[in-house]
Scaffold this motif. Structure first.
Motif, PDB file in Angstrom:
ATOM      1  N   GLN A 197      -4.142   6.189   5.334  1.00 46.41           N
ATOM      2  CA  GLN A 197      -5.150   5.147   5.121  1.00 46.41           C
ATOM      3  C   GLN A 197      -4.517   3.754   5.171  1.00 46.41           C
ATOM      4  O   GLN A 197      -5.158   2.800   5.578  1.00 46.41           O
ATOM      5  N   CYS A 198      -3.254   3.672   4.788  1.00 40.44           N
ATOM      6  CA  CYS A 198      -2.571   2.379   4.804  1.00 40.44           C
ATOM      7  C   CYS A 198      -2.360   1.858   6.219  1.00 40.44           C
ATOM      8  O   CYS A 198      -2.296   0.652   6.422  1.00 40.44           O
ATOM      9  N   ASP A 249       2.562  10.006   4.979  1.00 37.56           N
ATOM     10  CA  ASP A 249       2.239  10.084   3.548  1.00 37.56           C
ATOM     11  C   ASP A 249       0.908   9.415   3.213  1.00 37.56           C
ATOM     12  O   ASP A 249       0.079   9.987   2.520  1.00 37.56           O
ATOM     13  N   LYS A 250       0.722   8.213   3.699  1.00 31.39           N
ATOM     14  CA  LYS A 250      -0.491   7.458   3.365  1.00 31.39           C
ATOM     15  C   LYS A 250      -1.108   6.915   4.646  1.00 31.39           C
ATOM     16  O   LYS A 250      -0.917   5.756   5.017  1.00 31.39           O
ATOM     17  N   CYS A 270       0.818  -1.210   0.000  1.00 30.76           N
ATOM     18  CA  CYS A 270       0.000   0.000   0.000  1.00 30.76           C
ATOM     19  C   CYS A 270       0.850   1.257   0.000  1.00 30.76           C
ATOM     20  O   CYS A 270       0.540   2.221  -0.690  1.00 30.76           O
ATOM     21  N   ILE A 271       1.928   1.258   0.767  1.00 35.39           N
ATOM     22  CA  ILE A 271       2.737   2.484   0.836  1.00 35.39           C
ATOM     23  C   ILE A 271       3.868   2.488  -0.187  1.00 35.39           C
ATOM     24  O   ILE A 271       4.683   3.405  -0.213  1.00 35.39           O
ATOM     25  N   ARG A 330       6.475   6.826   6.379  1.00 36.50           N
ATOM     26  CA  ARG A 330       5.705   6.797   5.119  1.00 36.50           C
ATOM     27  C   ARG A 330       4.252   6.421   5.375  1.00 36.50           C
ATOM     28  O   ARG A 330       3.346   6.977   4.767  1.00 36.50           O
TER      29      ARG A 330
END
Length: 109
Positions: A92-93, A89-90, A59-60, A85
């Motif tokens: 939701q992951c 950054d993400k 995912c990332i 990360r």
């Protein structure tokens, strides 16, 4: 006469020991029941750890370096980059694996 006294002392010790053991029996039963539930919860979490980490890495879009060395500092830096990360950054992951963990642990709580 001495044999009767020794028998009486051992009988009293046995009665005290049996009553003490019976008093602590419910404590051990509760502890064992709690330990059994915790072991089942941990087992279900461990079963899902590898697929969850694999999905998180996909995912990332994280590709770890091939040679990180054996030092704790290099591994710590690798984990820091992974979490940075995922968290910055993400986000939701990271939320998806946490929701999955809650789903797995809910029956045991």
């Amino acid at each position: 006469m001495k044999l009767i006294k020794v028998t009486l002392v051992f009988s009293l010790l046995a009665i005290v020991f049996v009553s003490q053991t019976e008093a602590q029996n419910p404590i051990w039963e509760k502890w064992l029941a709690c330990n059994r539930i915790g072991t089942k919860a941990l087992g279900s979490l461990l079963r899902e750890t590898i697929p969850t980490v694999r999905n998180l890495l996909n995912c990332i879009d994280y590709n770890p370096p091939t040679d990180i060395g054996n030092s704790y500092l290099s591994k710590l830096k690798l984990y820091y980059e992974l979490l940075k990360r995922g968290a910055l950054d993400k986000t939701q992951c990271l939320i998806v694996p946490l929701k999955e963990s809650v789903r797995l642990l809910r029956p045991y709580v």
